[in-house]
Design an enzyme around this catalytic site. Structure first.
Site, PDB file in Angstrom:
ATOM      1  N   GLU A  22      -8.392  65.356 158.645  1.00 41.99           N
ATOM      2  CA  GLU A  22      -8.246  66.086 157.372  1.00 41.99           C
ATOM      3  C   GLU A  22      -9.244  67.243 157.293  1.00 41.99           C
ATOM      4  O   GLU A  22      -9.895  67.471 156.265  1.00 41.99           O
ATOM      5  CB  GLU A  22      -8.436  65.127 156.181  1.00 41.99           C
ATOM      6  CG  GLU A  22      -7.487  63.938 156.163  1.00 41.99           C
ATOM      7  CD  GLU A  22      -6.038  64.292 155.801  1.00 41.99           C
ATOM      8  OE1 GLU A  22      -5.754  65.477 155.534  1.00 41.99           O
ATOM      9  OE2 GLU A  22      -5.204  63.386 155.812  1.00 41.99           O
ATOM     10  N   CYS A  69      14.312  76.625 153.752  1.00 42.23           N
ATOM     11  CA  CYS A  69      14.506  75.739 152.598  1.00 42.23           C
ATOM     12  C   CYS A  69      13.300  75.790 151.666  1.00 42.23           C
ATOM     13  O   CYS A  69      13.445  75.672 150.453  1.00 42.23           O
ATOM     14  CB  CYS A  69      14.759  74.308 153.061  1.00 42.23           C
ATOM     15  SG  CYS A  69      16.311  74.127 153.943  1.00 42.23           S
ATOM     16  N   GLN A 122      -8.966  70.273 156.846  1.00 40.28           N
ATOM     17  CA  GLN A 122      -8.754  71.300 155.805  1.00 40.28           C
ATOM     18  C   GLN A 122      -9.549  71.023 154.538  1.00 40.28           C
ATOM     19  O   GLN A 122      -9.839  71.926 153.768  1.00 40.28           O
ATOM     20  CB  GLN A 122      -7.257  71.441 155.481  1.00 40.28           C
ATOM     21  CG  GLN A 122      -6.665  70.363 154.579  1.00 40.28           C
ATOM     22  CD  GLN A 122      -6.326  69.071 155.311  1.00 40.28           C
ATOM     23  OE1 GLN A 122      -6.426  68.994 156.515  1.00 40.28           O
ATOM     24  NE2 GLN A 122      -5.917  68.049 154.571  1.00 40.28           N
ATOM     25  N   CYS A 145      12.654  68.758 158.152  1.00 40.45           N
ATOM     26  CA  CYS A 145      12.976  69.288 156.825  1.00 40.45           C
ATOM     27  C   CYS A 145      13.845  68.291 156.060  1.00 40.45           C
ATOM     28  O   CYS A 145      14.880  67.848 156.568  1.00 40.45           O
ATOM     29  CB  CYS A 145      13.696  70.622 156.954  1.00 40.45           C
ATOM     30  SG  CYS A 145      14.232  71.301 155.369  1.00 40.45           S
ATOM     31  N   LYS A 202       0.175  64.430 162.598  1.00 42.70           N
ATOM     32  CA  LYS A 202      -1.134  64.908 163.071  1.00 42.70           C
ATOM     33  C   LYS A 202      -2.107  63.763 163.322  1.00 42.70           C
ATOM     34  O   LYS A 202      -2.750  63.697 164.363  1.00 42.70           O
ATOM     35  CB  LYS A 202      -1.762  65.867 162.047  1.00 42.70           C
ATOM     36  CG  LYS A 202      -0.968  67.136 161.809  1.00 42.70           C
ATOM     37  CD  LYS A 202      -1.684  68.056 160.844  1.00 42.70           C
ATOM     38  CE  LYS A 202      -1.848  67.464 159.454  1.00 42.70           C
ATOM     39  NZ  LYS A 202      -0.587  67.189 158.756  1.00 42.70           N
TER      40      LYS A 202
HETATM   41 ZN    ZN Z   1      15.433  73.221 156.001  1.00 40.51          ZN
END
Ligand code: ZN
Length: 205
Positions: free
Chosen positions: A90, A181, A92, A146, A23
């Protein structure tokens, strides 16, 4: 890749996604291009985010752009001067007023580019981000990879048990995970807890 609109009018762009999704890099890329176009660029970040340098917006690959830490989002309106483009990093971590502040800036004809986490480590919408996403003209949702399976990651998984939404950390504390996951981990933990409970109760399996 996001293609910047070329008209000189105010609007709001939001760059969102999980941790490690790039980001800040994307925010810096857009701000750099605005600078090349001779536009006056200013960047603000919440004073709470002190993970790196006090006065530099620093992305994970150490690309720097000087930025101004502010305690309250309203301070941005006081400090913004005659900027053409305003970056809000940032987002958030800012108070709820940051949405009104971004809209006020856009009404003044400023291009506002805001970057922030869309979800916290629990998978819940983070602070002012839902409203900011609702009022924005342009939204870019980025993904990390991931760490379990290599698919696109949308969730920030907190690896250690620390309470509180606002816990600053890097790869020691968080890892990006895909939806499957992210949720499967909690199921594993639950199963283990049940098994442990059963063994302490004397029920042998
Ligand atoms: Zn995954």
């Amino acid at each position: 890749m996001f293609l910047e609109p070329q008209v000189k009018k105010g609007w709001i762009e939001v760059i969102c996604g999980s941790m490690f999704s790039g980001k800040t890099e994307e925010l810096i890329r857009r701000l750099r291009r605005a600078k090349i176009a001779n536009q006056k660029v200013m960047i603000f970040k919440p004073a709470v985010d002190t993970r790196y340098d006090e006065n530099d917006i620093v992305s994970h690959d150490a690309t720097k752009i000087p930025s101004i830490p502010v305690a309250h989002s309203r301070d941005i309106l006081l400090k913004v001067q005659n900027a053409d483009v305003v970056g809000v990093d940032e987002a958030q971590f800012f108070d709820a007023d940051v949405v009104d502040v971004c809209e006020e800036l856009a009404l003044r004809g400023i291009r506002v580019i805001s970057a922030g986490l869309d979800m916290d480590y629990k998978g819940e919408p983070f602070g002012p981000m839902p409203r900011l996403l609702a009022v924005a003209e342009y939204i870019t949702k980025l993904h990390a990879i991931c760490m379990k399976c290599g698919n696109l990651a949308s969730h920030s998984y907190r690896k250690k048990v620390v309470e509180g939404q606002l816990v600053l950390g890097e790869k020691d504390l968080y890892e990006p995970r895909c939806r499957i996951c992210y949720h499967s981990e909690f199921e594993e933990v639950d199963t283990k807890t049940v098994a442990e409970k059963e063994s302490t109760n004397g029920k042998k399996t």
